[in-house]
Design an enzyme around this catalytic site. Structure first.
Site, PDB file in Angstrom:
ATOM      1  NE  ARG A   1       5.013  10.926  -9.368  1.00  0.00           N
ATOM      2  CZ  ARG A   1       5.978  10.727  -9.922  1.00  0.00           C
ATOM      3  NH1 ARG A   1       6.004  10.565 -11.438  1.00  0.00           N
ATOM      4  NH2 ARG A   1       7.262  10.678  -9.350  1.00  0.00           N
ATOM      5  CG  ASP A   2       0.939  12.255  -7.475  1.00  0.00           C
ATOM      6  OD1 ASP A   2       0.718  11.339  -7.889  1.00  0.00           O
ATOM      7  OD2 ASP A   2       2.050  12.526  -6.667  1.00  0.00           O
TER       8      ASP A   2
ATOM      9  CG  LEU B   1      -1.592   1.184   1.870  1.00  0.00           C
ATOM     10  CD1 LEU B   1      -2.816   0.665   2.665  1.00  0.00           C
ATOM     11  CD2 LEU B   1      -0.849   2.046   2.507  1.00  0.00           C
ATOM     12  CG  ASN B   2       2.196   3.853  -2.941  1.00  0.00           C
ATOM     13  OD1 ASN B   2       1.605   2.809  -3.471  1.00  0.00           O
ATOM     14  ND2 ASN B   2       2.724   4.772  -3.643  1.00  0.00           N
ATOM     15  CG  ASP B   3       0.945   8.017  -2.738  1.00  0.00           C
ATOM     16  OD1 ASP B   3       2.076   7.392  -2.195  1.00  0.00           O
ATOM     17  OD2 ASP B   3       1.076   8.377  -3.704  1.00  0.00           O
TER      18      ASP B   3
ATOM     19  CD  GLN C   1      -1.251   4.983  -6.390  1.00  0.00           C
ATOM     20  OE1 GLN C   1      -0.008   4.607  -7.059  1.00  0.00           O
ATOM     21  NE2 GLN C   1      -2.380   5.004  -6.833  1.00  0.00           N
TER      22      GLN C   1
ATOM     23  CE1 TYR D   1       2.224   4.400 -10.834  1.00  0.00           C
ATOM     24  CE2 TYR D   1       3.356   6.399 -11.280  1.00  0.00           C
ATOM     25  CZ  TYR D   1       3.556   5.045 -10.984  1.00  0.00           C
ATOM     26  OH  TYR D   1       4.708   4.454 -11.166  1.00  0.00           O
TER      27      TYR D   1
HETATM   28  C1  FRU Z   1       4.223   9.162  -4.273  1.00  0.00           C
HETATM   29  C2  FRU Z   1       3.951   8.672  -5.487  1.00  0.00           C
HETATM   30  C3  FRU Z   1       3.076   9.668  -6.455  1.00  0.00           C
HETATM   31  C4  FRU Z   1       2.526   8.504  -7.401  1.00  0.00           C
HETATM   32  C5  FRU Z   1       2.546   7.221  -6.732  1.00  0.00           C
HETATM   33  C6  FRU Z   1       2.618   5.918  -7.398  1.00  0.00           C
HETATM   34  O1  FRU Z   1       4.323   7.990  -3.392  1.00  0.00           O
HETATM   35  O2  FRU Z   1       5.257   8.237  -6.291  1.00  0.00           O
HETATM   36  O3  FRU Z   1       3.665  10.486  -6.980  1.00  0.00           O
HETATM   37  O4  FRU Z   1       1.424   8.850  -8.016  1.00  0.00           O
HETATM   38  O5  FRU Z   1       3.300   7.384  -5.423  1.00  0.00           O
HETATM   39  O6  FRU Z   1       2.267   5.027  -6.631  1.00  0.00           O
END
Ligand code: FRU
Length: 484
Positions: A167-168, A45-47, A63, A106
């Site tokens: 991104r984001d 898991l990330n963001d 994520q 993403y």
């Molecule tokens: C930040 C990031 C974002 C990107 C995502 C990909 O942790 O690098 O910039 O959208 O993670 O998983």
């Protein structure tokens, strides 16, 4: 297992059910699984993404790479809640299944529009020569939770002068228009926050980089523009900052200002950029203003490019508790939402006499509220073993106005090359309060009701189940076991 590029980007449908079942069994055996934080069922898991309130419920996505604890082909995973503390799994939401998001759906955000929830995210694409292309994409989620991607990109390329590190998108409603706030990088590798505007979510006009005039490193990720009471706060993740004191590889930061001026695309009277969290593991914080007026945030407890001991178990990372952001005396405060109190079991008052060690066995899942008098030195040993050889140590000296965290006493050192202590400064000679939310292998610490925060992962052995208090003066604490 060696993770090759082919495996990281293998289409989801090519992973067998047997593989996923075995991975799940492995993950469930981990002694470090969390009790009340959002964690992945399997994989990484990330963001946090798309944090919103829609159709009577809180929605949160994250994520996800479900097939192992590595950064691979990312998708959005969906969870929902009626109280911000109990989250139900809603399954995969945005999968990387189109030409415009072939190498990852993403990070992005969500905004209720009419009867639906609009999701804005980045499609990450690698071409034949593995060169990156980034598209800002849209999708609609209806009240049944069905998601339909918008066929064409909302924004199909970075503006002239910017690289594909674009991104984001954060989608917000501001005055009479929609704004999209996006992380970017100039061709000469300067971080920027890019702003686009639209009347209809279809046609997007470029407004330019936000005029910030501060060091934003070589790239910005996850920008969030927020109104909190009479202030504006920009949250961001700038990589490669030179003008800020921090120890983590990449910090999550914020800039507090009076307001965002759309006409000139700048922040009015911005303060100097500051670190959002002074611990070891917090990144990609996302926030939005809820219909009840609260500004709510959630972050990723983890950092890019670091190694954690659960990698070998096939899972990694969690999301922070949901925090309310407020401004007091011109300062940003972050504190777990009031609803978090519903996780509390019965209350116990702990009394630690001056210069004596107070010790208690725990299930490593609790909230501790401490009151430290002025002119006191002491420490709290979290995840301690019975002889206090190993523990996560939070120390303080209220005379000097210092609080520091040390995670070096462990069998599982975590990226020690970035230092094993973190420190925060508070008012000298004042008493202070400390709230600790500890959960199996992670810990969120809030000083003075959120004036300062320190978030840290720590991986105890099975013997490390004690809590110890040591103080130069008599101290009291309230202890609550926490469970879902
Ligand atoms: C930040 C990031 C974002 C990107 C995502 C990909 O942790 O690098 O910039 O959208 O993670 O998983």
């Amino acid at each position: 297992m060696e993770w090759t590029q082919e495996m990281r980007y293998r289409p989801y449908q090519e992973w067998s059910e047997k593989y996923v079942r075995e991975l799940k069994t492995n993950v469930e055996q981990s002694k470090w699984r969390l009790n009340y934080h959002i964690q992945p069922e399997t994989g990484l898991l990330n963001d946090p993404n798309g944090f919103s309130f829609f159709n009577g419920k809180w929605h949160l996505f994250y994520q996800s790479f479900p097939f192992g604890a590595v950064h691979g082909l990312k998708s959005w995973y969906h969870v929902s809640s009626t109280d911000l503390i109990h989250w139900e799994s809603e399954g995969a939401a945005l999968e990387p299944d189109r030409a415009f998001d072939s190498h990852g759906a993403y990070s992005g955000s969500a905004l209720p529009v009419g009867e639906a929830l609009f999701l804005a995210y980045t499609g990450n694409v690698r071409d034949q020569s593995w060169e990156r292309h980034s598209y800002q994409l849209g999708a609609w989620m209806n009240k049944k939770g069905e998601i339909k991607k918008v066929a064409e990109p909302l924004i199909s390329e970075p503006p002239a002068g910017f690289t594909a590190h674009f991104r984001d998108p954060q989608l917000i409603r501001s005055n009479d228009e929609y704004l999209m706030v996006i992380g970017g990088q100039t061709l000469d590798e300067q971080g920027e926050v890019l702003v686009f505007a639209s009347q209809d979510l279809v046609d997007w006009q470029y407004r330019g980089p936000m005029n910030i005039h501060q060091d934003l490193g070589f790239m910005v990720e996850c920008p969030n523009l927020l109104s909190i009471e009479e202030h504006t706060v920009l949250l961001l993740c700038p990589q490669g900052l030179k003008e800020l004191d921090y120890q983590n590889l990449f910090p999550n930061t914020y800039i507090l200002a009076e307001e965002y001026l759309a006409e000139t695309n700048n922040l009015k009277n911005p303060q100097k950029q500051q670190v959002l969290d002074e611990g070891f593991d917090l990144y990609a914080t996302q926030a939005f203003t809820a219909p009840d007026g609260r500004c709510l945030s959630v972050g990723w407890i983890g950092l890019p490019e670091m190694t954690y001991p659960t990698f070998g178990e096939g899972w990694a990372h969690s999301l922070s508790l949901v925090k309310e952001l407020t401004i007091k005396d011109g300062k940003l405060y972050q504190y777990p939402v009031e609803e978090t109190q519903r996780l509390r079991g019965s209350q116990e008052t702990l009394v630690a006499e001056a210069n004596e060690t107070f010790m208690k066995q725990t299930a490593n899942s609790y909230e501790l509220q401490l009151e430290i008098p002025s002119n006191c030195q002491g420490s709290v040993h979290l995840f301690s073993d019975s002889i206090n050889e190993k523990s996560l140590v939070l120390s303080y000296d209220t005379k000097q106005g210092k609080v520091w965290l040390d995670r070096s006493k462990t069998d599982y050192p975590l990226n020690p090359e970035f230092g094993e202590t973190r420190e925060t400064i508070v008012e000298q000679g004042e008493s202070l309060t400390i709230a600790i939310f500890l959960d199996k292998s992670t810990c969120e610490i809030f000083i003075n009701e959120g004036e300062k925060t320190l978030t840290a992962n720590y991986y105890p052995t099975e013997e490390q189940t004690y809590l110890l208090l040591e103080n130069s003066q008599k101290c009291r604490a309230s202890y609550y076991s926490l469970s879902k």
